[in-house]
Design an enzyme around this catalytic site. Sequence first.
Site, PDB file in Angstrom:
ATOM      1  N   CYS A   1       0.842  -1.192   0.000  1.00  0.00           N
ATOM      2  CA  CYS A   1       0.000   0.000   0.000  1.00  0.00           C
ATOM      3  C   CYS A   1       0.881   1.246   0.000  1.00  0.00           C
ATOM      4  O   CYS A   1       1.997   1.224   0.523  1.00  0.00           O
ATOM      5  CB  CYS A   1      -0.935   0.121   1.203  1.00  0.00           C
TER       6      CYS A   1
ATOM      7  N   ARG B   1       3.148   0.270  -5.298  1.00  0.00           N
ATOM      8  CA  ARG B   1       3.016  -0.428  -4.016  1.00  0.00           C
ATOM      9  C   ARG B   1       1.684  -1.177  -3.882  1.00  0.00           C
ATOM     10  O   ARG B   1       1.437  -1.853  -2.891  1.00  0.00           O
ATOM     11  CB  ARG B   1       3.129   0.568  -2.861  1.00  0.00           C
TER      12      ARG B   1
ATOM     13  N   TRP C   1      -2.994  -2.410  -1.606  1.00  0.00           N
ATOM     14  CA  TRP C   1      -2.727  -3.797  -1.973  1.00  0.00           C
ATOM     15  C   TRP C   1      -3.427  -4.615  -0.901  1.00  0.00           C
ATOM     16  O   TRP C   1      -3.047  -4.587   0.275  1.00  0.00           O
ATOM     17  CB  TRP C   1      -1.224  -4.072  -1.980  1.00  0.00           C
TER      18      TRP C   1
ATOM     19  N   GLY D   1       0.273  -1.727   6.062  1.00  0.00           N
ATOM     20  CA  GLY D   1       0.774  -2.718   7.006  1.00  0.00           C
ATOM     21  C   GLY D   1      -0.326  -3.679   7.405  1.00  0.00           C
ATOM     22  O   GLY D   1      -1.358  -3.773   6.730  1.00  0.00           O
TER      23      GLY D   1
ATOM     24  N   GLU E   1      15.340 -16.540 -13.253  1.00  0.00           N
ATOM     25  CA  GLU E   1      14.910 -15.143 -13.402  1.00  0.00           C
ATOM     26  C   GLU E   1      14.073 -14.970 -14.682  1.00  0.00           C
ATOM     27  O   GLU E   1      13.052 -14.273 -14.679  1.00  0.00           O
ATOM     28  CB  GLU E   1      16.151 -14.229 -13.413  1.00  0.00           C
TER      29      GLU E   1
ATOM     30  N   HIS F   1      15.504 -35.414 -14.553  1.00  0.00           N
ATOM     31  CA  HIS F   1      14.959 -35.997 -13.321  1.00  0.00           C
ATOM     32  C   HIS F   1      13.479 -35.650 -13.138  1.00  0.00           C
ATOM     33  O   HIS F   1      12.961 -35.749 -12.031  1.00  0.00           O
ATOM     34  CB  HIS F   1      15.768 -35.511 -12.115  1.00  0.00           C
TER      35      HIS F   1
END
Length: 616
Positions: free
Chosen positions: A2, A27, A74, A101, A489, A512
């Site tokens: 946020c 954010r 968020w 938070g 990446e 594998h």
Amino acid sequence: MCGIVAYIGQKEAYPILIKGLQRLEYRGYDSAGVALFNDGNLNILKRKGKVNDLLQFSKDKNTAGNIGMGHTRWATHGVPNNTNAHPHPSGDGDLAIIHNGIIENYEPLKKALKNKGHIFTSDTDTEVLVHLIEEVQRETKTDIAEAVRLALSQVIGAYAIVVLDQKDPTRLVAARKASPLVIGIGKDDFYLASDATPIIEYTKNVVYLNDEEIAVVDLKNGLEIKTIANEPQVPVIQEIHMEVERLEKGGYDHYMLKEIYEQPRTIADCMRGRIDSKNNRIYLGGIMEHKKRFQNAKRIIIVACGTSWHSGLIAEYLIEELARIPVEVEYASEFRYRNPIVGEGDIVIALSQSGETADTLAALEIAKKRGAMIYGIVNVVGSSIARLTDAGSYIHAGPEIGVASTKAFTGQVTLLTMMALNLAHERGTISESEYQKLIIELENVPNKIKELLANNEENSKIKYIASVFQNAENALYLGRGYNFPIALEGALKLKEISYIHAEGYPAAEMKHGPIALIDENMPVVVVATNHSAYEKILSNIQEVKARKGRVVAIVEQGDVHIKNIADFVIEIPKTAEPLTPLLAVIPLQLLSYHIAVMRECNVDQPRNLAKSVTVE
Ligand code: M6R
């Protein structure tokens, strides 16, 4: 996560808040809202979606006021909708709060408040906090600053908050614990924000609030800071240097593309002042100041998340190979909860673009408590990790806005390469000629990336390959040695911005398990720029081809063998093997970018993600 922003002064607050929220959208972008105080009234406007949705919604509404706050969300508690959007009012409507938070103990607090008659309309933990402040204010008959302080002493969790009380409209109260908060000090006004980007146009003077501190910005009394334990603090004013232009798109369609193209400059900026080209020497201030600790280190532990964790893996190869110090690379989120064996003699390095990642911060705190030396490699100047560590180095990549990390990744790898070389030289584990050769090669990397980015033939090829695979449902990325983390990446870049499922694997591990996935529909991207394991990689490509997989190979210029068997090849300039990750990652960044654009995905703000992950 946020983003929060607030203003108090003589100017119109709304445009400042909106611009600030647009800068902070990295954010989170599930909803956006503002609260404005004007003519004795608190006016809250909020909307599910992006800041642009809020702008549309507010077009014909009253947005006047010289004091206000804004939030871009968020979602953690409660789905993204208009009700759960911030700012949240108190029950009596006098207070408004914005919060970044998580309030961990919101459930018992909510229950207790409900028993006292509070009615909640949202599912958020934040609404509980503003009701708690209201309740404390009512019970103790204190002013808003004291009520915030007393309320926070009952709270467990993480927060950066700003509270406005319409009965006391000449001030704002802010507080932080484990979520960032910066205060900008203007001539006769104040700005508060999650980072400095909403502030830099207006003032260079900022104060970074520390954990468990409360700040009151008052038009009459200025700035006052105290701790939650009620101890007065002297504000430390710092000057920030950031160019506004570096925050804009500069003619590119997306921030991600701009940031990919910035890499020749950002890598050069990262090396500037740290390489003495005349004498071919590397001097990393943070390391040399703690030379003895590094020389005698029993081991280095790297903690990080996401893309930064991939840089850490490359560092493991580099530092072990060149400086012969054992390195362990840990997901910060695992390290923090598994009672790790760490103590004096260990050096714990945190890698983080934002410097705010909650898990990385917590991992560092554990390492610090147990006596390890903690070192930070971060991008955002003044961030929480930068301030917690004993020493560190900035990567100087400038603001990275695209959620997919690109230039911060190459900045981290550049810094870690310099660190490995610096340590190797100090410890005498590298020959003088190899040391000098690698420094010269490293200095050439920015030009080689420039060459790669300017190569129209290769760029059209990458776009063509993107068009061929834009509808793929899965992809496999393979690499060995230094380039195994590049495979990881590349896969992360593809999945996060184009929503195609992709996996990165060490090429030899393919047999594998993942080899079972290969058929004529499966794109297999192979990073084949290793010199030492060239034959092995060639065999891995043969194995994929034998099962009709479609191979995209990243090779060095002049390669002849792989060209003959891969379906597509992308050439990168030649360099020393330990430096190939810096070049090999560029076409993978571009490939993901073009695929995401072709799939009409939101490249800079992919769904469900945020740039700065300040929750665990
Ligand atoms: O700010 P940090 O480097 O600590 O962030 C870590 C991850 O959240 C970040 O790298 C994430 O994986 C990126 N979206 C990758 O592109």
